[in-house]
Scaffold this active site. Structure first.
Site, PDB file in Angstrom:
ATOM      1  N   HIS A 112       0.816  -1.213   0.000  1.00  0.00           N
ATOM      2  CA  HIS A 112       0.000   0.000   0.000  1.00  0.00           C
ATOM      3  C   HIS A 112       0.851   1.266   0.000  1.00  0.00           C
ATOM      4  O   HIS A 112       0.326   2.378   0.003  1.00  0.00           O
ATOM      5  CB  HIS A 112      -0.930  -0.015   1.229  1.00  0.00           C
ATOM      6  CG  HIS A 112      -2.075   0.932   1.162  1.00  0.00           C
ATOM      7  ND1 HIS A 112      -2.237   1.971   2.051  1.00  0.00           N
ATOM      8  CD2 HIS A 112      -3.126   1.003   0.298  1.00  0.00           C
ATOM      9  CE1 HIS A 112      -3.332   2.638   1.753  1.00  0.00           C
ATOM     10  NE2 HIS A 112      -3.895   2.078   0.692  1.00  0.00           N
ATOM     11  N   LYS A 114       3.300   4.386  -1.206  1.00  0.00           N
ATOM     12  CA  LYS A 114       3.440   5.253  -2.381  1.00  0.00           C
ATOM     13  C   LYS A 114       4.740   6.018  -2.221  1.00  0.00           C
ATOM     14  O   LYS A 114       4.809   7.016  -1.488  1.00  0.00           O
ATOM     15  CB  LYS A 114       2.265   6.234  -2.512  1.00  0.00           C
ATOM     16  CG  LYS A 114       0.926   5.567  -2.827  1.00  0.00           C
ATOM     17  CD  LYS A 114       0.157   5.224  -1.587  1.00  0.00           C
ATOM     18  CE  LYS A 114      -1.230   4.682  -1.936  1.00  0.00           C
ATOM     19  NZ  LYS A 114      -1.931   4.178  -0.737  1.00  0.00           N
ATOM     20  N   ASP A 119      17.223   9.668  -8.516  1.00  0.00           N
ATOM     21  CA  ASP A 119      18.663   9.943  -8.439  1.00  0.00           C
ATOM     22  C   ASP A 119      19.189   9.933  -7.009  1.00  0.00           C
ATOM     23  O   ASP A 119      20.270  10.473  -6.734  1.00  0.00           O
ATOM     24  CB  ASP A 119      19.008  11.281  -9.092  1.00  0.00           C
ATOM     25  CG  ASP A 119      18.828  11.267 -10.601  1.00  0.00           C
ATOM     26  OD1 ASP A 119      18.780  10.154 -11.170  1.00  0.00           O
ATOM     27  OD2 ASP A 119      18.717  12.352 -11.200  1.00  0.00           O
ATOM     28  N   HIS A 296      -9.210  11.073   1.157  1.00  0.00           N
ATOM     29  CA  HIS A 296      -8.282   9.957   1.010  1.00  0.00           C
ATOM     30  C   HIS A 296      -6.979  10.219   1.756  1.00  0.00           C
ATOM     31  O   HIS A 296      -6.054   9.418   1.703  1.00  0.00           O
ATOM     32  CB  HIS A 296      -7.988   9.721  -0.486  1.00  0.00           C
ATOM     33  CG  HIS A 296      -7.367   8.393  -0.786  1.00  0.00           C
ATOM     34  ND1 HIS A 296      -6.040   8.250  -1.144  1.00  0.00           N
ATOM     35  CD2 HIS A 296      -7.893   7.144  -0.790  1.00  0.00           C
ATOM     36  CE1 HIS A 296      -5.774   6.967  -1.349  1.00  0.00           C
ATOM     37  NE2 HIS A 296      -6.887   6.276  -1.148  1.00  0.00           N
ATOM     38  N   LYS A 298      -4.011  10.848   4.660  1.00  0.00           N
ATOM     39  CA  LYS A 298      -3.498  10.128   5.830  1.00  0.00           C
ATOM     40  C   LYS A 298      -2.445  11.022   6.481  1.00  0.00           C
ATOM     41  O   LYS A 298      -1.241  10.759   6.411  1.00  0.00           O
ATOM     42  CB  LYS A 298      -2.866   8.792   5.433  1.00  0.00           C
ATOM     43  CG  LYS A 298      -3.796   7.864   4.612  1.00  0.00           C
ATOM     44  CD  LYS A 298      -3.478   7.945   3.156  1.00  0.00           C
ATOM     45  CE  LYS A 298      -4.156   6.892   2.311  1.00  0.00           C
ATOM     46  NZ  LYS A 298      -5.575   6.727   2.451  1.00  0.00           N
ATOM     47  N   ASP A 303       0.456  19.450  18.427  1.00  0.00           N
ATOM     48  CA  ASP A 303       1.024  20.693  18.941  1.00  0.00           C
ATOM     49  C   ASP A 303       1.536  21.558  17.793  1.00  0.00           C
ATOM     50  O   ASP A 303       0.879  21.660  16.764  1.00  0.00           O
ATOM     51  CB  ASP A 303       2.082  20.399  20.000  1.00  0.00           C
ATOM     52  CG  ASP A 303       1.460  19.793  21.271  1.00  0.00           C
ATOM     53  OD1 ASP A 303       0.242  19.972  21.465  1.00  0.00           O
ATOM     54  OD2 ASP A 303       2.177  19.143  22.047  1.00  0.00           O
TER      55      ASP A 303
END
Length: 415
Positions: A112, A114, A119, A296, A298, A303
């Site tokens: 899952h 991404k 380089d 979608h 996350k 603080d």
């Protein structure tokens, strides 16, 4: 082992409009190497742009490794795959698995993450897949999401992790490990110059030694919170301990806000989260449902310094089964920027869930559902340990002959 790295710079990228141009521009300027992992790659206008960028990079001599999940990206055409392979792109499929009777039973423990590293100098990490539903012009189902561009010493850590994942999954090609190790050494974290003032670490979740690392970082930050906790998460059904930490933070006076899906892409998402509303609201947690389009994201902040951005939801799949990757950042400026963006989201596009409305929609059925949900979050970490923990495999995508000259461009035949 997780390590803090000083001297990093992070650029917040909101939605595909900001994310895709930056990733494609970096790939277009790549000199030696592109390493990419994604859960979803669709053969739509975004997937075709990525395809074009990877093919062009490979043809000019850049080493390109792209890994897709076998369940998240199941329907790429033979021509799409063949043209990548012909150009020299090494396309890996994570746990493709059999498809008896056209079904995809191998749903558990997916890739899952991404991640992109170019380089060994710039990296991207977050929750955005390569599909057109991350663009506003997709319509009401366009997703609201976040990623970051990373520069500085942490890129070396992400680069090393991405190569280790390739080596671990490709055990059928052990002769390539030495070559990969030599390439990794060229981009060791200590050799990358400082690019900013942010302190950061890469935090991952796997089914081996790092089963709870992402959840643990959330809990450490929430327990230390003194002023505010803001969590924007698409799929919210965390374990009992994280819920307990949120409730305790709210009770000691911390401003705890949850931004969750109000227009879910899957109905069960809201059913699961709303079953926990009563427990959270009673403790003083404020809940906001984002209603403009499916959320979608996350991301979270605590603080005025701590932030996390990544691929991990706060649900059983992400916290107990899938392979995930987040960055944890300590930087006041970045924290302030994300807070500004999330505060605008709450102000302009969310409705606050009121305790009265939850109680009004109650009754015996709601009480029973809430009771079951609350106790499910207590037991699912134990139950998940019973599920199969097979060794994940990376299989090379097989190149097939390209269509004859005069065939329509890649993707056009699907329109």
């Amino acid at each position: 082992m997780q390590r803090w790295h000083d001297g990093n710079h992070f650029t917040l990228l909101e939605n595909g409009e900001q994310f895709f141009p930056r990733v494609f521009a970096c790939i277009a300027n790549a000199r030696t190497e592109v390493v990419l992992e994604t859960f979803i790659l669709f053969e739509d206008k975004v997937g075709l742009q990525l395809h074009e960028a990877l093919v062009a990079a490979a043809r000019r001599g850049v080493q390109v490794d792209a890994t897709i999940d076998g369940w998240g990206s199941p329907d790429l055409s033979e021509r799409f795959i063949a043209s990548l392979c012909e150009a020299g792109v090494r396309l890996h499929v994570f746990d493709p698995g059999p498809r008896p009777f056209g079904l995809r039973p191998n749903l558990l423990r997916r890739l899952h993450r991404k991640i992109v590293v170019v380089d060994g100098e710039v990296a991207f990490i977050g929750g955005i897949n390569y599909s057109a539903d991350h663009l506003g012009d997709f319509g009401p189902q366009a997703k609201q999401d976040y990623s970051v561009e990373v520069r500085g010493p942490l890129v070396g850590e992400i680069h090393r992790f991405a190569h280790a994942a390739l080596a671990a999954g490709s055990r059928h090609t052990p002769h390539r490990r030495w070559w990969r190790w030599r390439r990794q050494a060229r981009f060791a974290p200590g050799q990358l110059a400082h690019a900013g003032s942010a302190r950061a670490m890469l935090v991952t979740r796997d089914n081996g030694r790092h089963t709870t690392d992402i959840e643990r970082q959330y809990r450490i930050a929430i327990r230390a919170a003194r002023e505010r906790v803001v969590i924007a998460n698409a799929y919210f059904f965390p374990g009992y301990r994280l819920i307990r930490d949120l409730r305790r933070a709210a009770r000691r006076g911390v401003d705890v806000r949850l931004i969750l899906q109000g227009t879910p892409d899957m109905a069960i998402v809201k059913v699961g989260a709303s079953a926990l509303y009563n427990h959270l609201l009673k403790a003083g947690v404020r809940i906001f449902e984002y209603c403009e389009r499916p959320l979608h994201g996350k991301v979270a902040l605590v603080d005025d310094e701590w932030v996390t951005v990544g691929s991990s939801n706060l649900d059983p799949l992400s916290l107990q089964l899938n392979l995930e990757a987040n960055v944890v950042i300590r930087d006041r400026d970045f924290n302030a920027l994300l807070y500004e963006r999330l505060d605008a989201l709450v102000r302009d596009s969310c409705r606050q869930v009121q305790p009265e409305s939850v109680q009004a929609a109650g009754g015996l059925r709601q009480l029973l559902r809430s009771f079951i949900a609350f106790h499910l979050v207590r037991i699912y970490p134990t139950v998940s340990a019973w599920l199969p923990r097979h060794r994940p495999r990376l299989m090379p995508a097989m190149a097939r002959p390209l269509a004859p000259a005069g065939a329509p461009p890649i993707g056009q035949e699907r329109r």
